[in-house]
Design a protein around this motif. Structure first.
Motif, PDB file in Angstrom:
ATOM      1  N   ARG A 197      34.693  36.757  -0.011  1.00  0.00           N
ATOM      2  CA  ARG A 197      36.023  37.223   0.360  1.00  0.00           C
ATOM      3  C   ARG A 197      35.961  38.013   1.647  1.00  0.00           C
ATOM      4  O   ARG A 197      35.038  38.792   1.861  1.00  0.00           O
ATOM      5  N   SER A 198      36.935  37.832   2.505  1.00  0.00           N
ATOM      6  CA  SER A 198      36.910  38.539   3.781  1.00  0.00           C
ATOM      7  C   SER A 198      38.174  39.338   4.036  1.00  0.00           C
ATOM      8  O   SER A 198      38.269  40.040   5.022  1.00  0.00           O
ATOM      9  N   ASP A 199      39.183  39.207   3.153  1.00  0.00           N
ATOM     10  CA  ASP A 199      40.474  39.881   3.345  1.00  0.00           C
ATOM     11  C   ASP A 199      41.088  39.568   4.699  1.00  0.00           C
ATOM     12  O   ASP A 199      41.727  40.411   5.328  1.00  0.00           O
ATOM     13  N   THR A 200      40.850  38.370   5.151  1.00  0.00           N
ATOM     14  CA  THR A 200      41.378  37.929   6.431  1.00  0.00           C
ATOM     15  C   THR A 200      42.091  36.593   6.248  1.00  0.00           C
ATOM     16  O   THR A 200      41.619  35.727   5.513  1.00  0.00           O
ATOM     17  N   ILE A 201      43.239  36.465   6.902  1.00  0.00           N
ATOM     18  CA  ILE A 201      44.006  35.221   6.849  1.00  0.00           C
ATOM     19  C   ILE A 201      43.976  34.591   8.233  1.00  0.00           C
ATOM     20  O   ILE A 201      44.095  35.295   9.238  1.00  0.00           O
ATOM     21  N   GLY A 202      43.818  33.293   8.295  1.00  0.00           N
ATOM     22  CA  GLY A 202      43.911  32.590   9.566  1.00  0.00           C
ATOM     23  C   GLY A 202      45.307  32.002   9.723  1.00  0.00           C
ATOM     24  O   GLY A 202      45.879  31.493   8.761  1.00  0.00           O
ATOM     25  N   LEU A 203      45.847  32.092  10.919  1.00  0.00           N
ATOM     26  CA  LEU A 203      47.188  31.549  11.186  1.00  0.00           C
ATOM     27  C   LEU A 203      47.097  30.655  12.409  1.00  0.00           C
ATOM     28  O   LEU A 203      46.544  31.061  13.433  1.00  0.00           O
ATOM     29  N   ILE A 204      47.591  29.430  12.298  1.00  0.00           N
ATOM     30  CA  ILE A 204      47.616  28.562  13.474  1.00  0.00           C
ATOM     31  C   ILE A 204      49.064  28.192  13.767  1.00  0.00           C
ATOM     32  O   ILE A 204      49.736  27.563  12.940  1.00  0.00           O
ATOM     33  N   VAL A 205      49.553  28.630  14.911  1.00  0.00           N
ATOM     34  CA  VAL A 205      50.922  28.314  15.309  1.00  0.00           C
ATOM     35  C   VAL A 205      50.890  27.144  16.296  1.00  0.00           C
ATOM     36  O   VAL A 205      49.852  26.822  16.872  1.00  0.00           O
ATOM     37  N   ALA A 206      52.047  26.513  16.468  1.00  0.00           N
ATOM     38  CA  ALA A 206      52.093  25.315  17.304  1.00  0.00           C
ATOM     39  C   ALA A 206      52.107  25.653  18.793  1.00  0.00           C
ATOM     40  O   ALA A 206      51.612  24.892  19.610  1.00  0.00           O
ATOM     41  N   ASP A 207      52.654  26.816  19.140  1.00  0.00           N
ATOM     42  CA  ASP A 207      52.678  27.221  20.548  1.00  0.00           C
ATOM     43  C   ASP A 207      53.068  28.691  20.605  1.00  0.00           C
ATOM     44  O   ASP A 207      54.225  29.038  20.417  1.00  0.00           O
ATOM     45  N   ILE A 208      52.095  29.544  20.909  1.00  0.00           N
ATOM     46  CA  ILE A 208      52.347  30.985  20.834  1.00  0.00           C
ATOM     47  C   ILE A 208      53.340  31.426  21.906  1.00  0.00           C
ATOM     48  O   ILE A 208      53.970  32.484  21.756  1.00  0.00           O
ATOM     49  N   SER A 209      53.518  30.655  22.968  1.00  0.00           N
ATOM     50  CA  SER A 209      54.451  31.093  24.011  1.00  0.00           C
ATOM     51  C   SER A 209      55.912  30.816  23.626  1.00  0.00           C
ATOM     52  O   SER A 209      56.820  31.216  24.332  1.00  0.00           O
ATOM     53  N   ASN A 210      56.143  30.143  22.507  1.00  0.00           N
ATOM     54  CA  ASN A 210      57.504  29.956  22.011  1.00  0.00           C
ATOM     55  C   ASN A 210      57.881  31.162  21.134  1.00  0.00           C
ATOM     56  O   ASN A 210      57.224  31.420  20.127  1.00  0.00           O
ATOM     57  N   PRO A 211      58.933  31.900  21.514  1.00  0.00           N
ATOM     58  CA  PRO A 211      59.283  33.121  20.781  1.00  0.00           C
ATOM     59  C   PRO A 211      59.494  32.894  19.283  1.00  0.00           C
ATOM     60  O   PRO A 211      59.218  33.785  18.488  1.00  0.00           O
ATOM     61  N   PHE A 212      59.949  31.707  18.893  1.00  0.00           N
ATOM     62  CA  PHE A 212      60.134  31.447  17.465  1.00  0.00           C
ATOM     63  C   PHE A 212      58.802  31.574  16.729  1.00  0.00           C
ATOM     64  O   PHE A 212      58.703  32.264  15.706  1.00  0.00           O
ATOM     65  N   PHE A 213      57.766  30.960  17.251  1.00  0.00           N
ATOM     66  CA  PHE A 213      56.455  31.026  16.608  1.00  0.00           C
ATOM     67  C   PHE A 213      55.838  32.426  16.759  1.00  0.00           C
ATOM     68  O   PHE A 213      55.183  32.919  15.839  1.00  0.00           O
ATOM     69  N   ALA A 214      56.056  33.043  17.921  1.00  0.00           N
ATOM     70  CA  ALA A 214      55.515  34.390  18.136  1.00  0.00           C
ATOM     71  C   ALA A 214      56.136  35.364  17.139  1.00  0.00           C
ATOM     72  O   ALA A 214      55.446  36.236  16.601  1.00  0.00           O
ATOM     73  N   ASN A 215      57.426  35.181  16.854  1.00  0.00           N
ATOM     74  CA  ASN A 215      58.073  36.060  15.883  1.00  0.00           C
ATOM     75  C   ASN A 215      57.605  35.780  14.462  1.00  0.00           C
ATOM     76  O   ASN A 215      57.466  36.692  13.649  1.00  0.00           O
ATOM     77  N   ILE A 216      57.375  34.509  14.142  1.00  0.00           N
ATOM     78  CA  ILE A 216      56.809  34.185  12.831  1.00  0.00           C
ATOM     79  C   ILE A 216      55.429  34.849  12.701  1.00  0.00           C
ATOM     80  O   ILE A 216      55.107  35.447  11.671  1.00  0.00           O
ATOM     81  N   ALA A 217      54.637  34.763  13.763  1.00  0.00           N
ATOM     82  CA  ALA A 217      53.301  35.363  13.741  1.00  0.00           C
ATOM     83  C   ALA A 217      53.405  36.859  13.474  1.00  0.00           C
ATOM     84  O   ALA A 217      52.674  37.413  12.644  1.00  0.00           O
ATOM     85  N   ARG A 218      54.329  37.493  14.166  1.00  0.00           N
ATOM     86  CA  ARG A 218      54.520  38.934  14.005  1.00  0.00           C
ATOM     87  C   ARG A 218      54.878  39.287  12.549  1.00  0.00           C
ATOM     88  O   ARG A 218      54.353  40.241  11.961  1.00  0.00           O
TER      89      ARG A 218
END
Lengths: 340, 340
Positions: free
Chosen positions: B64-85
């Motif tokens: 266990r690492s208590d870490t989650i990986g997240l892969i977004v489709a394009d971090i420069s798109n505010p929609f994905f950046a906000n989901i990431a946040r």
């Protein structure tokens, strides 16, 4: 989770030694040592069993992971998201993968992320440091971790960094407001100890005093990152009050300007007729605004490229002295300040 | 890089065994086994030598690492950046750290990132999958990796996912254009096989045919992600041509709408008088536009929270069946479509 498939599992099924399986799976080219048939058979079994090579174990041995860690101050801010995108593109061109985290302008969270990324064996870090993270930077230096700061840095700490000339850029932006005939120029900035914001404030103040304009602090309003919306409304209200209300505002960042413009719209003020506006940073919202906003364009692409280059140099040679890269900005003049 | 400080180094300096150092540094509470004085001394030496615990070695053991990986489709798109946040905030509340990568809508890059993150022992993945990444998703299922898809999913593959009702949301948006008196309604979407975009197209087509409007495909224009700017100009030009030029446009995403609005401005068209506009997704630029844009608000906060909750459930119990969460959107009505 199911137990991971190991080299041993493959070796057992193929009826060969673990060493031979390891040799075949880590060498892309067939060598004389293994028969082509046997290599094929081993690869087929590895595929069938969904074997995943353990890169961590491998990178613990080699000391290299071809991965860069990036910590941005707030991923939901398009400026940082675009920097991340640029760094990723440039890293990819150099066969590095980027994994990143966002500190939400919180020094504790930044510290956690540094540890998480270092513990995942990144070869180096690119950081947009938060306020109060000086100790973390000093610690990275002590540990001799290759790293580069971007956008922000701490003048008291010698470390590789990529920045722009914040003082000069702000000076030019405010000078443009003066040239376009504005007499009462306010500024809205963050309440922060961060050097780059203070340099922008200094640019504002000195541009005013050099042009014999009022350079009193009354024209400088500060907003808290944590109370952005309410503080900006208050700041704009204060600038518009009194005997000599502001006829122009310089916003120190895109987030400040966007909140400010929303409120200016709400008040029914016309830009630039009632209030001229100039801002740091670009934004889609500036482009679509009825009076496209004049702004200080930061060279995001060049900054990202420089950060990757300097970091890779540090990774190759940990004893390389700190490298400082300062890149020029451009004042993109549009309608929001009127005509000279 | 300098050699890392090991438990052995600390043990040597403290004059005790490696086992004792390990015991002290991995147990936060003092236990009877070690004297308080000795524990203090060991900690002090560890700090002095800048000892960094090797979490990888530890997580290899515990799994266990208590870490989650997240892969977004394009971090420069505010929609994905906000989901990431949002995902990051929610993960933090659950004592997980998020490390992420951006695939730039490229399936190969997405595959590389999945491997990089899994090899760094994340406990699970949250993915905004790209077009053509079906094999990767199937592979994750085979490997029994805990994961959740968000925003997009593949109807043929059973996997946990968080989505919105794209068909219904688009249907409502187009119905609003009809209610506000528009007769020639065009749509601009991406040229893609991705299910969520095709559902938005279906919503548009059926809203038109249910209201006896022209539902011919001539009103549907497609832009390539790789040639966004030029394709959108062409699309808008085509919609405005001919015997019955469009009096309204529905944009399938924020990026499409922003490029479209820039071009509409360039053409000197007034929104909504010359052309009404409705878009999927929110944007600062929509708020600041002189005719604030009516849009389909995606429940980003709820989506992010649901993604973290479902993923943590999967991590706790790998045999949990796939969970599908579909969250309602809201049509935020503003000026860009005129009045009913």
């Amino acid at each position: 989770m199911k137990k991971k498939v190991s080299l041993k599992d493959i070796a057992q099924e193929a009826g060969v030694s673990v060493a031979l399986v390891s040799y075949v799976l880590t060498n892309k080219e067939e060598k004389a040592r293994v028969g082509q048939e046997m290599a094929k058979k081993i690869r087929k079994i590895a595929r069938k069993l969904n074997y995943q090579p353990n890169h961590i174990a491998r990178s613990l041995k080699s000391g290299r992971s071809d991965t860069i860690g990036l910590i941005v101050a707030d991923i939901s801010n398009p400026f940082f998201a675009n920097i991340a995108r640029t760094i990723e593109d440039e890293a990819k061109r150099n066969n590095y993968t980027v994994i990143f985290g966002s500190s939400d302008e919180n020094a504790d969270k930044a510290g956690d992320l540094i540890n998480v990324l270092l513990n995942r064996q990144v070869d180096g870090l690119i950081l947009i440091p938060t306020e109060g993270s000086e100790q973390q930077i000093k610690q990275l230096k002590k540990q001799n971790v290759p790293f580069v700061l971007i956008d922000r840095y701490f003048p008291g700490i010698s470390a590789s960094h990529i920045c722009i000339n914040n003082y000069e850029s702000a000076y030019n932006a405010v000078s443009h407001l003066i040239k376009t005939g504005h007499k009462q120029i306010g500024m809205v900035a963050y309440k922060t100890a961060l050097h780059h914001i203070n340099e922008r404030k200094r640019g504002y103040t000195e541009a005013l005093s050099d042009h014999d304009k009022l350079s009193k602090t009354s024209g400088m309003k500060l907003a808290r990152y944590s109370h952005l919306k309410e503080d900006i409304r208050l700041a704009v209200d204060q600038l518009l009050q009194g005997r000599k209300p502001a006829d122009a505002v310089f916003f120190a960042t895109n987030s400040l300007a966007i909140e400010g413009l929303k409120y200016i719209n709400e008040l029914g003020l016309r830009v630039p007729e009632d209030l001229a506006v100039v801002s740091f940073d670009e934004s889609e919202a500036f482009d679509l605004f009825y009076s496209p906003v004049t702004y200080v364009r930061q060279p995001i692409l060049d900054m990202g490229k420089a950060a990757v280059r300097v970091l890779l140099d540090q990774i190759k040679d940990a004893d390389k002295p700190a490298e400082l890269v300062c890149i020029d900005t451009e004042l993109v003049i549009r309608k929001s300040c009127g005509n000279p």
